[in-house]
Design a protein around this motif. Structure first.
Motif, PDB file in Angstrom:
ATOM      1  N   VAL A  70       1.027  -1.099  -0.043  1.00 10.77           N
ATOM      2  CA  VAL A  70       0.409   0.404  -0.308  1.00 10.77           C
ATOM      3  C   VAL A  70       0.844   0.892   0.284  1.00 10.77           C
ATOM      4  N   ARG A  84      -0.184   2.955  -3.607  1.00  9.39           N
ATOM      5  CA  ARG A  84      -1.870   3.885  -3.159  1.00  9.39           C
ATOM      6  C   ARG A  84      -2.541   4.355  -3.794  1.00  9.39           C
ATOM      7  N   ALA A 132      -4.975   2.719  -6.711  1.00  7.22           N
ATOM      8  CA  ALA A 132      -6.451   1.764  -6.568  1.00  7.22           C
ATOM      9  C   ALA A 132      -6.989   1.743  -7.032  1.00  7.22           C
ATOM     10  N   TRP A 160     -11.091   1.955  -5.958  1.00 12.07           N
ATOM     11  CA  TRP A 160     -11.527   1.406  -5.651  1.00 12.07           C
ATOM     12  C   TRP A 160     -13.278   1.461  -5.788  1.00 12.07           C
ATOM     13  N   TRP A 199      -3.977  -2.665  -1.217  1.00 11.50           N
ATOM     14  CA  TRP A 199      -5.878  -1.975  -0.561  1.00 11.50           C
ATOM     15  C   TRP A 199      -6.205  -3.051  -0.539  1.00 11.50           C
TER      16      TRP A 199
END
Length: 254
Positions: A65, A69, A72, A74, A183
């Motif tokens: 992550v 990070r 990602a 989502w 994640w």
């Protein structure tokens, strides 16, 4: 270390190498840590190995992550989480009653099936679909992979290959793949901790062994970060698929 699960010096060396591979897989070739899973299960009692490996995986997830990070996706994660939660509950129930042989055979078969389905779907990518059919298919796919991912990650920390197949089949490129996967597993693996403690898989002995192994995850993650920039997309896809097949066969044939 011999006092902890009867681990010999050679056994500890094998576990250290497997921990290093966890770090590498989290930042380079997701799914490769199925080899680590097999090593832990070979050196330690099968059920105990699940509890020892989980904190090692979480350490790798944190490093992944920190590295990826920003990459990602989502919406994909939110689409997966409800089905994954159901899979974790099913996996907990299965772990409470099933023997080690049944667990290994079931997960190995699932991994190979998911690989075959993904390869088949990629052959059909050129076939056009209506927008409504594509949306329904995406929901069904997310649900089925989510349940299987939750189930396999709970019973044997083997959710990586299932999610790898899902993300590849969804067309993720390398960095998006790694960021979304990082994640996903940090959240899911952290959520598994109370279940694992409740089943007696994580205790003082397992955490003591983790404390000795966790330092090996960091160089593996750094090696993976260096390697991923030198792997092109086609090779990346092939390595992920090959690692998944290898992991499935290891579990099925043990």
């Amino acid at each position: 270390m011999h006092e902890i699960f009867g681990v010999t010096p050679w056994g500890f060396a094998a576990l250290a190498a497997a921990a290093l591979l966890v770090g590498f897989s989290k930042t380079a070739v997701s799914g490769a840590n199925t080899v680590s899973l097999a090593v832990f299960a070979a050196v330690l009692p099968a059920r105990a190995s699940t509890g020892v490996l989980l904190p090692i995986l979480i350490c790798g997830d944190i490093l992944a992550v920190l590295t990826y990070r920003r990459h990602a996706h989502w919406p994909t994660l939110w689409r997966l989480f409800p089905a994954v939660a159901g899979g974790v509950v099913l996996g907990t129930a299965f772990l409470a009653f099933a023997g080690d042989a049944a667990v290994r055979t079931s997960i190995g078969a699932i991994l190979l099936l998911m690989t075959a389905v993904t390869l088949w779907r990629r052959r059909k990518e050129a076939t056009p679909e209506s927008e409504g059919a594509a949306t329904r298919a995406a929901r069904v796919k997310a649900g089925s992979y989510g349940v299987l991912g939750g189930f396999t990650t709970m019973v044997a920390n083997a959710g990586g290959p299932v999610m790898s197949m899902y993300l590849l089949s969804a067309g993720f490129r390398k960095l998006g793949f790694l960021g979304t996967s990082a994640w996903f597993f940090l959240i899911v693996n952290s959520a598994k901790v109370p279940f694992s403690v409740g089943l007696g898989l994580i205790d003082g002995r397992s955490l003591l062994l983790d404390a000795a192994l966790v330092a090996f995850v960091v160089p593996g993650a750094l090696l993976g970060k260096w390697a991923v920039n030198r792997i092109n997309q086609t090779l990346f896809d092939r390595l992920v698929i090959a690692a998944t097949i290898l992991g499935g066969l290891q579990l099925l044939l043990r």
